[in-house]
Write a protein that holds these residues in place. Sequence first.
Motif, short mmCIF file in Angstrom:
data_model
loop_
_atom_site.label_atom_id
_atom_site.label_comp_id
_atom_site.label_asym_id
_atom_site.label_seq_id
_atom_site.Cartn_x
_atom_site.Cartn_y
_atom_site.Cartn_z
N SER A 165 -6.61 4.58 7.39
CA SER A 165 -6.70 3.11 7.35
C SER A 165 -5.84 2.47 8.43
O SER A 165 -6.25 1.50 9.07
CB SER A 165 -6.27 2.60 5.97
OG SER A 165 -7.08 3.15 4.95
N LEU A 169 0.81 -1.22 0.00
CA LEU A 169 0.00 0.00 0.00
C LEU A 169 0.84 1.28 0.00
O LEU A 169 0.33 2.35 0.30
CB LEU A 169 -0.93 0.00 1.22
CG LEU A 169 -1.80 -1.24 1.39
CD1 LEU A 169 -2.64 -1.14 2.65
CD2 LEU A 169 -2.70 -1.45 0.17
N TRP A 225 -0.44 4.58 -1.69
CA TRP A 225 -1.61 5.29 -1.20
C TRP A 225 -1.24 6.71 -0.76
O TRP A 225 -0.11 6.96 -0.32
CB TRP A 225 -2.19 4.57 0.01
CG TRP A 225 -3.09 3.42 -0.32
CD1 TRP A 225 -3.27 2.84 -1.53
CD2 TRP A 225 -3.92 2.70 0.60
NE1 TRP A 225 -4.16 1.80 -1.44
CE2 TRP A 225 -4.58 1.70 -0.15
CE3 TRP A 225 -4.16 2.80 1.96
CZ2 TRP A 225 -5.47 0.81 0.44
CZ3 TRP A 225 -5.04 1.91 2.55
CH2 TRP A 225 -5.70 0.92 1.79
N ARG A 231 -4.92 8.74 3.42
CA ARG A 231 -5.58 7.43 3.42
C ARG A 231 -4.80 6.43 4.27
O ARG A 231 -5.39 5.60 4.97
CB ARG A 231 -5.69 6.93 1.97
CG ARG A 231 -6.52 5.66 1.82
CD ARG A 231 -6.61 5.28 0.36
NE ARG A 231 -7.42 4.08 0.17
CZ ARG A 231 -7.55 3.44 -0.99
NH1 ARG A 231 -6.95 3.92 -2.08
NH2 ARG A 231 -8.28 2.36 -1.08
#
Length: 406
Positions: free
Chosen positions: A290, A279, A282, A286
Amino acid sequence: MSSCSSSAVSSCESRQSRSISHPGALRLQTLILLAFLAASSAPTPLYSVYREAWGFSAITLTVIFGVYAIALLLALLVLGSLSDHIGRRPVIIGALLIEAIAMVAFMAATSVPLLILARLIQGVATGTATSVLAAGLMDLDRQRSPLINSVAPMVGLAVGALGTSMLVQFAPAPLQLSFLVLAVVFILLVIAACFLPETAGRRPGALAAMLPTISVPRQAWKALLLVAPIDVAAWALGGFYFSLGPTLTGRVTGMHSPVVGGVLIFVLTMSAAVSVLLLRAWPAQRMLTSGTVALVAGVGATLWAIHSTSAVLFFLGTIVAGFGFGIGFLGALRTLLPLAQPHERAGLMAAYYILSYLAFCLPAILAGIMTNAFGLITASSYYGLALMALGVAALIGVKLFPVDQD
């Protein structure tokens, strides 16, 4: 620092013209980084063995863990810029030699004071290596070094904890063999490091560079305050797992094998590494959101598992919490770094690392005190609820005052 490695450095000068290529140097420095972090997690599965052999309390255990983090932080602050002045290779070799000495100290430890001394030496070596290897990797490959610096430490922690627990469980001399293997590894790495190309020229000011510079740029204060709750929660989670985690795992699962504690650390750190790897593209906002949600959910599931004695839920909660640890940490860094000018980054990172490493050790020591007062399960419950409260505060702050630098 340079005096302890002067003979090794002198013996390497003649090899300057035979330095390995930059791709080879990148691989070698990545391997060295993995080795340092593997060694740093190696004592964790052994804590239960030490406690059984020497009969010390949970407070003592967390102090043994905490002195390592404090020594690492001080070395990072004092020696973090030394390689900019005397070169990368001498500092890498010096850190490797100090780490080898730490491994010998672990092998010779027959009491708590000697174990604390070994952890102090190891903290100095790891703190020194962390800064110089981060800079060296950046010198060699600006594109891939951020990913390496994010993922390699997590993988090293995972491999060290699992590997040591396997040796403790299935090999002889559990308190010596793991460190003997690591000592040999670090001596071999010293020899290999002699062939590293020098990527930083010598320049004056080494003594002045050893004075820590801690400052937060005015434009970065808001972001630092917003990411502080999730940063503290993530590192405090790591501190608890690396100190009392294996003991708690034995209480929840009913299995007191060192391998079970090693698997716990492996699960936490590898899930963090995988989250960063998958990830990393990202946006920072975010990542923070998250990561915070995952950390709160993971800790909540773990608390439920503790009280229901569900081993499966305990490890699932650890995976989710580890995911939040990894992606939340990366999101915090990506939020902060763009807010500082090049000449302000060292001071900002010093402040950030102080926050992180104090969160790594001080709450864990508090957990040891609480364990002595209330018992491990009750202390774990209070600790987990505090982490969840920090996570909720972080989530509210990020939602109300977004700071996205992507």
